[in-house]
Design a protein around this motif. Structure first.
Motif, short mmCIF file in Angstrom:
data_model
loop_
_atom_site.label_atom_id
_atom_site.label_comp_id
_atom_site.label_asym_id
_atom_site.label_seq_id
_atom_site.Cartn_x
_atom_site.Cartn_y
_atom_site.Cartn_z
N LYS A 42 8.23 5.56 10.80
CA LYS A 42 7.23 4.51 10.99
C LYS A 42 5.83 5.40 10.58
O LYS A 42 4.88 4.71 10.49
N ASP A 43 5.83 6.72 10.77
CA ASP A 43 4.69 7.49 10.53
C ASP A 43 4.60 7.78 8.91
O ASP A 43 3.96 8.92 8.60
N ILE A 44 5.35 7.24 8.06
CA ILE A 44 5.35 7.57 6.71
C ILE A 44 3.79 7.68 6.01
O ILE A 44 3.13 6.77 6.31
N ASP A 45 3.71 8.64 5.25
CA ASP A 45 2.31 8.43 4.41
C ASP A 45 2.72 8.22 2.93
O ASP A 45 3.25 9.16 2.35
N LYS A 46 2.53 7.11 2.64
CA LYS A 46 2.85 6.77 1.20
C LYS A 46 1.99 7.39 0.05
O LYS A 46 2.78 7.01 -1.03
N SER A 47 1.17 8.34 0.52
CA SER A 47 0.64 9.16 -0.57
C SER A 47 1.41 10.51 -0.96
O SER A 47 1.17 11.13 -1.97
N LYS A 48 2.49 10.52 0.03
CA LYS A 48 3.26 11.70 -0.21
C LYS A 48 4.74 11.18 -0.79
O LYS A 48 4.91 10.13 -0.90
N LYS A 49 5.43 12.24 -1.14
CA LYS A 49 6.79 12.08 -1.68
C LYS A 49 7.96 12.49 -0.65
O LYS A 49 7.78 13.52 -0.09
N TYR A 50 8.90 11.65 -0.60
CA TYR A 50 9.90 11.93 0.65
C TYR A 50 11.27 11.78 -0.07
O TYR A 50 11.46 11.23 -1.22
N ALA A 51 12.23 12.52 0.46
CA ALA A 51 13.61 12.60 -0.09
C ALA A 51 14.14 11.24 0.65
O ALA A 51 13.80 10.59 1.45
N ALA A 52 15.08 10.60 -0.26
CA ALA A 52 15.58 9.31 0.06
C ALA A 52 17.12 9.21 -0.10
O ALA A 52 17.82 10.11 -0.60
N ILE A 53 17.73 8.36 0.61
CA ILE A 53 19.30 8.27 0.68
C ILE A 53 19.78 6.81 0.52
O ILE A 53 19.13 5.84 1.28
N VAL A 54 20.84 6.68 -0.23
CA VAL A 54 21.39 5.10 -0.40
C VAL A 54 22.46 5.31 0.45
O VAL A 54 23.63 6.16 0.11
N VAL A 55 22.75 4.37 1.31
CA VAL A 55 23.88 4.38 2.13
C VAL A 55 24.81 3.12 1.70
O VAL A 55 24.44 1.85 1.71
N GLY A 56 26.27 3.11 1.66
CA GLY A 56 27.05 2.37 1.24
C GLY A 56 27.76 1.86 2.46
O GLY A 56 28.14 2.51 3.41
N THR A 57 28.38 0.49 2.42
CA THR A 57 29.12 0.01 3.57
C THR A 57 30.47 0.53 3.55
O THR A 57 31.43 0.51 2.48
N PRO A 58 30.99 0.43 4.73
CA PRO A 58 32.55 0.31 4.66
C PRO A 58 33.17 -0.68 3.91
O PRO A 58 32.50 -1.72 3.74
N TYR A 59 34.43 -0.64 3.37
CA TYR A 59 35.04 -1.72 2.61
C TYR A 59 35.24 -3.04 3.30
O TYR A 59 35.93 -2.86 4.40
N GLU A 63 14.93 7.88 11.08
CA GLU A 63 14.13 8.33 11.90
C GLU A 63 13.92 9.92 11.90
O GLU A 63 13.07 10.49 12.45
N ARG A 64 14.86 10.45 10.95
CA ARG A 64 14.68 11.90 10.82
C ARG A 64 13.76 12.12 9.60
O ARG A 64 13.90 13.31 9.07
N GLY A 65 13.09 11.36 9.11
CA GLY A 65 12.20 11.67 8.03
C GLY A 65 12.57 11.22 6.58
O GLY A 65 11.71 11.39 5.61
N PHE A 66 13.54 10.62 6.52
CA PHE A 66 14.11 10.24 5.04
C PHE A 66 13.82 8.86 4.79
O PHE A 66 13.77 8.08 5.63
N VAL A 67 13.48 8.58 3.61
CA VAL A 67 13.45 6.93 3.01
C VAL A 67 15.04 6.55 2.92
O VAL A 67 15.75 7.35 2.22
N ALA A 68 15.60 5.64 3.42
CA ALA A 68 16.84 5.15 3.31
C ALA A 68 17.04 3.54 3.04
O ALA A 68 16.32 2.79 3.50
N ILE A 69 17.98 3.35 2.33
CA ILE A 69 18.30 1.84 2.16
C ILE A 69 20.00 1.73 2.59
O ILE A 69 20.65 2.46 2.26
N ALA A 70 20.15 0.57 2.93
CA ALA A 70 21.73 0.38 3.29
C ALA A 70 21.85 -1.08 2.49
O ALA A 70 20.95 -1.98 2.45
#
Length: 406
Positions: A127-144, A161-168
């Motif tokens: 929620k507190d992301i500063d989009k002028s900065k660069k963040y680490a990111a994670i792709v998350v896949g579902t169970p089969y 919540e721990r500061g990463f950009v993430a997608i599911a």
């Protein structure tokens, strides 16, 4: 897609019974007539009708159960009755199996993979992301057989919540992602879906494209590893309760399938292809039942139903069925043949102490080259690492990605 005043937009897939109940509910409680705007995954095509009746037929339910089912559908629907025009792309109704976090914002997104299939995903941002900065990111896949609104979303939200950009994301042909026929299962395309997620994340101005990792849960653990074998943009991989779907499909549970049994099954699949061609649609495997049977279940099926069928993890988009002939691809495609090539990028293997699937993780760990780590969660079963925040080692995942996405 744009909506005009009074229109109703529904995300997701609904079986015919749920859809009929939903229409009755709307007709009863909405004073003026409504228009239904259906996303592609909601549309039932007549040529698939027999398949829908077989694959998605629901058992007769009590009035209370039907009401709860209808309420779920309503929760997943977005009612726009105010003045003005709204765009479906930037509106989100909470449709997950886990509670939202007040530390994270969520946005429905979509993007295409290299096969031209549109992938539906949820983007989780601190929620507190500063989009002028660069963040680490994670792709998350579902169970089969799962969808992004279940365990994968919980992982993505918690990492955000721990500061990463993430997608599911939903795999191609499943959930809210596009692709016809529905519910195809493909080792090549499911692997590609991870790389497509990297495509999306690496083109966000607030993501450091040199700091992208992947988390694969259950079957997607194998897909994440396979993607990393050839996609060097994935800098670190974590698997959780991993299944090697190609191995279990070709060799059976714990490699118990004989050559004779395999050949008999391949003959059956060949016959099924002719049936599908003549019918004009592919036959599905049996879906999850509406209720957990009182008896007759083996321990592994019982465990999966505890998550997917019971309220704990049930989601209407996760039907548990795939096209029968998809198994041909799995039996002809070995996911982890080149796992050693992931090195020197690190792999974290996470499994439950009591997981029925732990042999997949142990064998993949032994096959992989350094750097690698095997982390065992005491007392955890396979499905416990889908959603049990008291057991999922998020501290370990955070430290792993912080150390290796830098």
């Amino acid at each position: 897609m744009e909506l005009t005043p009074g229109q109703v937009l529904f995300y997701g897939k609904y079986d015919k019974n749920t859809f009929a109940l939903l229409i009755q509910f709307l007709d009863k409680f909405f004073i003026k007539p409504i228009d239904l705007v259906l996303t592609p995954s909601c549309i039932f095509k007549y040529r698939n009708q027999l398949n829908v009746e077989r694959g998605l037929r629901m058992k007769k339910k009590s009035v209370i159960t039907r009401s709860l089912q209808m309420f779920t559908a309503m929760t997943l629907g977005l009612v726009l009755s105010t003045t003005g025009v709204a765009s479906a792309a930037n509106t989100l109704v909470w449709d997950k199996t886990f509670p939202p976090s007040d530390k994270v914002t969520v946005e429905k997104i979509s993007y295409k993979n290299r096969f031209g299939i549109t992938i539906a995903a949820d983007l989780y941002l601190p929620k507190d992301i500063d989009k002028s900065k660069k963040y680490a990111a994670i792709v998350v896949g579902t169970p089969y057989g799962g969808v992004k609104e279940q365990g994968a979303g919980l992982y993505a939200q918690t990492m955000a919540e721990r500061g990463f950009v993430a997608i599911a994301f939903d795999e191609s042909y499943n959930g809210e992602s596009s692709g016809e026929p529905r519910h195809i299962s493909s080792p090549d395309i499911f692997t590609e879906d991870f790389s497509a997620g990297v495509d999306y994340l690496g083109t966000r101005p607030y993501v450091d494209r040199n700091k992208i990792g992947a988390i694969g849960i259950c079957g997607s653990g194998g897909f994440a590893l396979t993607a990393a074998q050839v996609d060097h943009r994935i800098k670190a991989v974590a698997t959780v309760s991993m299944y090697d779907m190609s191995r279990v499909k070709r060799n059976g549970w714990k490699d118990s399938m004989t050559d004779e049994q395999r050949n008999q099954y391949l003959d059956q699949l060949g016959e099924q292809r002719w049936k599908d061609f003549e019918n004009g649609f592919p036959q599905l495997t049996p879906p999850f039942p509406a209720e957990i049977p009182a008896e007759g279940l083996d321990p592994i099926t019982s465990e999966f139903f505890e998550y997917y069928v019971a309220p704990r993890g049930h989601h209407p988009n996760s039907i548990g069925a795939f096209t029968i002939t998809s198994d041909m691809s799995w039996m002809n495609f070995s996911l982890l043949d080149h796992i050693k090539s992931i090195s020197p990028r690190p792999i974290l293997f996470i499994m439950g102490e009591n997981a029925h699937s732990r042999y997949f993780t142990e064998d993949a760990y032994n096959m992989a080259a350094e750097p690698k780590e095997l982390y065992v969660v005491k007392g955890a079963r396979h499905i416990d690492l889908y959603d049990r925040k008291d057991l999922i080692p998020f501290d370990k995942l955070e430290s792993f990605f912080r150390a290796n996405l830098k």
